[in-house]
Design an enzyme around this catalytic site. Structure first.
Site, PDB file in Angstrom:
ATOM      1  N   CYS A   1     150.963  92.139  12.020  1.00 41.07           N
ATOM      2  CA  CYS A   1     151.739  90.911  11.825  1.00 41.07           C
ATOM      3  C   CYS A   1     150.805  89.716  11.725  1.00 41.07           C
ATOM      4  CB  CYS A   1     152.738  90.715  12.961  1.00 41.07           C
ATOM      5  SG  CYS A   1     151.954  90.440  14.560  1.00 41.07           S
TER       6      CYS A   1
ATOM      7  N   CYS B   1     148.404  89.116  14.559  1.00 37.83           N
ATOM      8  CA  CYS B   1     147.204  89.961  14.514  1.00 37.83           C
ATOM      9  C   CYS B   1     146.124  89.331  13.639  1.00 37.83           C
ATOM     10  CB  CYS B   1     147.546  91.344  13.972  1.00 37.83           C
ATOM     11  SG  CYS B   1     148.738  92.261  14.946  1.00 37.83           S
TER      12      CYS B   1
ATOM     13  N   ASP C   1     138.371  67.914 -23.151  1.00 38.40           N
ATOM     14  CA  ASP C   1     137.250  67.763 -24.061  1.00 38.40           C
ATOM     15  C   ASP C   1     137.780  68.100 -25.460  1.00 38.40           C
ATOM     16  OD1 ASP C   1     134.539  67.643 -25.051  1.00 38.40           O
ATOM     17  OD2 ASP C   1     134.596  69.831 -25.084  1.00 38.40           O
TER      18      ASP C   1
ATOM     19  N   ASP D   1     134.566  73.322 -22.034  1.00 37.41           N
ATOM     20  CA  ASP D   1     133.910  74.614 -22.276  1.00 37.41           C
ATOM     21  C   ASP D   1     132.400  74.536 -22.312  1.00 37.41           C
ATOM     22  OD1 ASP D   1     133.638  73.249 -24.706  1.00 37.41           O
ATOM     23  OD2 ASP D   1     133.673  75.113 -25.859  1.00 37.41           O
TER      24      ASP D   1
ATOM     25  N   ASP E   1     130.467  69.437 -19.960  1.00 34.08           N
ATOM     26  CA  ASP E   1     131.762  69.249 -19.299  1.00 34.08           C
ATOM     27  C   ASP E   1     131.711  69.588 -17.811  1.00 34.08           C
ATOM     28  OD1 ASP E   1     133.098  68.561 -21.718  1.00 34.08           O
ATOM     29  OD2 ASP E   1     133.187  70.680 -22.244  1.00 34.08           O
TER      30      ASP E   1
END
Length: 727
Positions: free
Chosen positions: A22, A25, A421, A619, A623
């Site tokens: 649970c 725990c 971008d 990408d 960036d």
């Protein structure tokens, strides 16, 4: 963030934890691990039964294992032996046997409701209930003992106390009325244990479904590869394949390594890696990813990455990292779980004393207290977040969306502004040289000479055009790249530069009026401008115009984001005219053009300071600062590794529509987390008072408790039906 190193001297350790049942725990294991000297952080995932620990270099795995053992649980390194999944039959056998022994105890009660009389002697009831209580229920006693030994409580303690009370009461009554029939409660204790075992079995089956994404990705790894050795094909284990080795892949086979095609042509099915449904044509010089399928031709590949360094391995690590993480929203449930068991024990004691003192029927009071103990198990609280995270990140990965961690998912849910971008993100990223002025052959030769060592898209466009016109670059000396501005060097010992409009202005280059007019005309058409300058003193020899096409799904992606209520912004180093033309054609909002990489990050910070939750999509290396500065960075995997490392979400295809899909799955996953936490809390908020007031018997309480965990996981599994935004 999960999966990332905290410092140069730190390391990450993953442990498989057994014995947890649970949220209490998992919270106790976390506390034990954090108490180890040198541990910076520890996160325990109840659903995956894994602990992720960030620790100093002097902290050993043995120290961490000992801390877990002291807390009453077992730990093994995640890559250690002994982690083979249990067979389905062995897992369900205890449940089936417990059901078979419990049914005769429940049958008289069921028949009594139907008007049939049936009695089972007390000694037969004792014989049937005892193995259920102490053989199949032994796990609850063992786990409860460990919890008490570490000074805490858990679900097993509640079950052990509750069922022992019902069983013990029945034994006392049986012995006290050995010569007659007393009303016994063996069926209550047996049914509760059986229902809890059944609930845990169903819960584990459901949890295995949540790990289907990782299993599917792992299944993509072939065990062997066909390698060319001295002209002969040799089948080698994948671990024996080295970088630069030539691998042969036949039609229909799965590609075993990341590599570059050096011979052959084919169509490659990359759907399970990128989410792209259509096969992709590949030929000599193209790169392929391990795990994808060669559909047609025979291919020869030169190996570029194997093992842990392949794209597939990195994808698996990223998904596992996200699934091991803990969303900030889970902290509320963790705080509740930390005090849950002691509070429930107090409520059960108050229920026992209250009813016993009220009507003097202590047997009935004890059963009401047992119902409180049984229904209050906090399993659902611990499973609410990880179950939804595992399914959500898994289904996203199958669609080509990699979510790095739980924090990225939560921020993606809250985003209100997306900054883009331009080149390679909204456009194809392969601009071509459209126009140039002056002596065409000489200008192209000088420009190609300067650009031959550059990887910039405009440089590749110049080199491609020179190659198509059979113009050979010359040797360049003293070449120097100027970030965000251009490149300079000497050709035939004469200094030249390829410069942006900004840099040409900073250099105060002399530009004839005719060239300026031509540049303004091309910029008005949305083309990007570069200047070929002869230096010392700087003067323009030629102006070059470059064009790039929008990606086919760019407009649909922006429309979809607007429909989700998001604002869109364009941030680019390109000229203002080109940027404005792209923004206008896509219907975007604000435009920031001719900005340097560090300026992109400043713009993001300004948006955040104004109260916006900002996502940045890019990408390229330029960036990366903006991706890191944003609340959530979204990188195209078609770009650079630096961009992907700085981002919280990586898109395995360069399709702008995946951005809307990423935000959509993050919102749906976050909503599932909130729904699960609501139901986990509501079960206890309603069930505990009902049990305390005597409106639930132990069997109904056990049924409700088992149903709570299964329903939380089943709700999370509904995410598996999610589909990405269609083109």
């Amino acid at each position: 963030m999960a999966g990332m190193l905290r410092a140069a001297t730190d390391h990450e350790v993953e442990l498989n934890i057994t014995g947890m049942t649970c949220a209490s725990c998992s919270g106790r294991v976390e506390k034990a691990l954090r108490a180890v000297n040198g541990v910076a952080s520890a996160t325990v995932n109840l659903a995956t039964e894994k602990a992720t620990v960030q620790a100093g270099k002097n902290v050993t795995v043995q120290q961490l294992q000992q801390a877990v053992e002291r807390a009453g649980y077992h730990a093994l390194p995640a890559s250690g032996a002994g982690q083979k999944p249990q067979s389905e039959f062995r897992a369900v056998l205890p449940v089936l046997l417990s059901i078979l022994l419990t049914l005769p105890l429940v049958l008289p009660m069921i028949l009594g409701w139907a008007g049939f009389e049936m009695t089972l002697s007390g000694w037969w009831q004792l014989a049937l209930a005892t193995p259920v209580q102490f053989v199949f229920g032994a796990r609850f006693y063992v786990a409860a003992y460990r919890a008490l030994r570490s000074g805490a409580g858990n679900m097993d303690l509640l079950v052990a106390i509750g069922t022992s009370a019902a069983y013990g009461l029945s034994v006392v009554l049986l012995l006290a009325h050995a010569d007659g029939m007393a009303h016994l409660y063996f069926e209550a204790s047996a049914v509760v244990i059986t229902l809890v075992l059944l609930g845990k079995w169903l819960e584990n089956k459901a949890k295995h479904q949540t790990t289907a994404a990782i299993a599917a990705l792992n299944a993509l790894r072939p065990d062997t590869a066909r390698v060319l050795v001295d002209g002969s094909e040799v089948q080698l284990p994948l671990a024996g394949v080295r970088v630069t080795a030539v691998v042969v892949v036949l039609p229909g086979e799965r590609i075993p390594v990341d590599g570059k095609i050096i011979e052959g042509n084919s169509h490659i099915d990359e759907s399970l890696i990128t989410g792209e449904n259509l096969p992709v044509a590949k030929g000599s010089g193209d790169h392929v990813t391990g795990g994808s399928v060669n559909l047609e031709g025979r291919l020869h590949l030169v190996t570029e990455a194997v093992g842990a360094e392949t794209t597939l391995s990195r994808i698996i690590r990223m998904v596992e990292s996200a699934q091991a993480g803990k969303a900030p929203i889970q902290k509320t449930a963790d705080r509740v779980s930390a005090i849950f068991v002691p509070v429930i024990l107090c409520i059960a004691l108050i229920t026992l004393l209250g009813w016993g003192l009220y009507d003097g029927i202590w047997v009935a009071a004890l059963l009401k207290a047992v119902s409180v103990l049984v229904i209050a198990c906090p399993c659902a609280l611990g499973l609410a977040t990880p179950a939804a995270m595992m399914v959500g990140t898994g289904v996203a990965a199958r669609q080509g969306i990699l979510i790095k961690d739980a924090l990225a998912l939560e921020f993606a849910y809250r985003i209100d502004t997306i900054a883009f971008d331009k080149t390679g993100t909204l456009t194809i990223g392969k601009p071509s040289l459209r126009h140039l002025t002056g002596d065409r052959q000489r200008a192209l030769q000088i420009a190609a000479s300067l650009q031959q060592a550059s990887e910039h898209p405009l440089a590749r466009a110049v080199l491609d055009q020179a190659r198509s016109e059979q113009i050979l670059p010359q040797r360049v000396t003293e070449s120097r790249s100027v970030g965000g501005r251009g490149i300079e060097g000497k050709v035939d010992n004469v200094p030249y530069a390829m410069a942006s409009t900004r840099w040409a202005g900073e250099l105060q280059a002399v530009i004839p009026e005719a060239l300026q007019q031509q540049a303004r005309l091309w910029q008005g058409q949305g083309l990007s401008i570069s200047w070929l300058l002869q230096m010392e003193p700087p003067r323009a020899l030629s102006v070059m115009a470059f064009g790039d096409e929008l990606k086919p799904t760019a407009q649909r992606a922006i429309q979809k984001l607007h429909s989700l209520g998001l604002s869109t912004i364009l941030i680019t180093g390109d000229n203002a005219a080109s940027a404005n033309a792209v923004a206008a054609s896509l219907g975007m909002g604000a435009v920031h053009a001719e900005v340097l990489p560090e300026t992109k990050a400043d713009i993001i910070r300004q948006l955040k300071a104004a109260g916006h939750i900002v996502g940045m999509v890019g990408d390229g290396i330029n960036d990366a600062p903006a991706l890191a500065a944003a609340d959530i960075g979204i990188a195209m995997a078609t770009g650079t590794d630096v961009a992907m490392q700085a981002a919280g979400i990586t898109l395995m295809r360069g399709d702008p529509l995946l951005i809307a899909s990423a935000l959509d799955i993050s919102r749906r996953t976050y909503n599932k987390i909130r729904q699960n936490l609501f139901w986990a809390f509501i079960y206890n908020l309603i069930g505990i008072p009902l049990a305390a007031f005597g409106l639930l018997n132990p069997m109904l309480a056990g049924t409700a408790m088992a149903f709570s965990s299964v329903s939380v996981i089943s709700n999370a599994l509904l995410l598996a039906r999610w589909k990405a935004v269609e083109k």
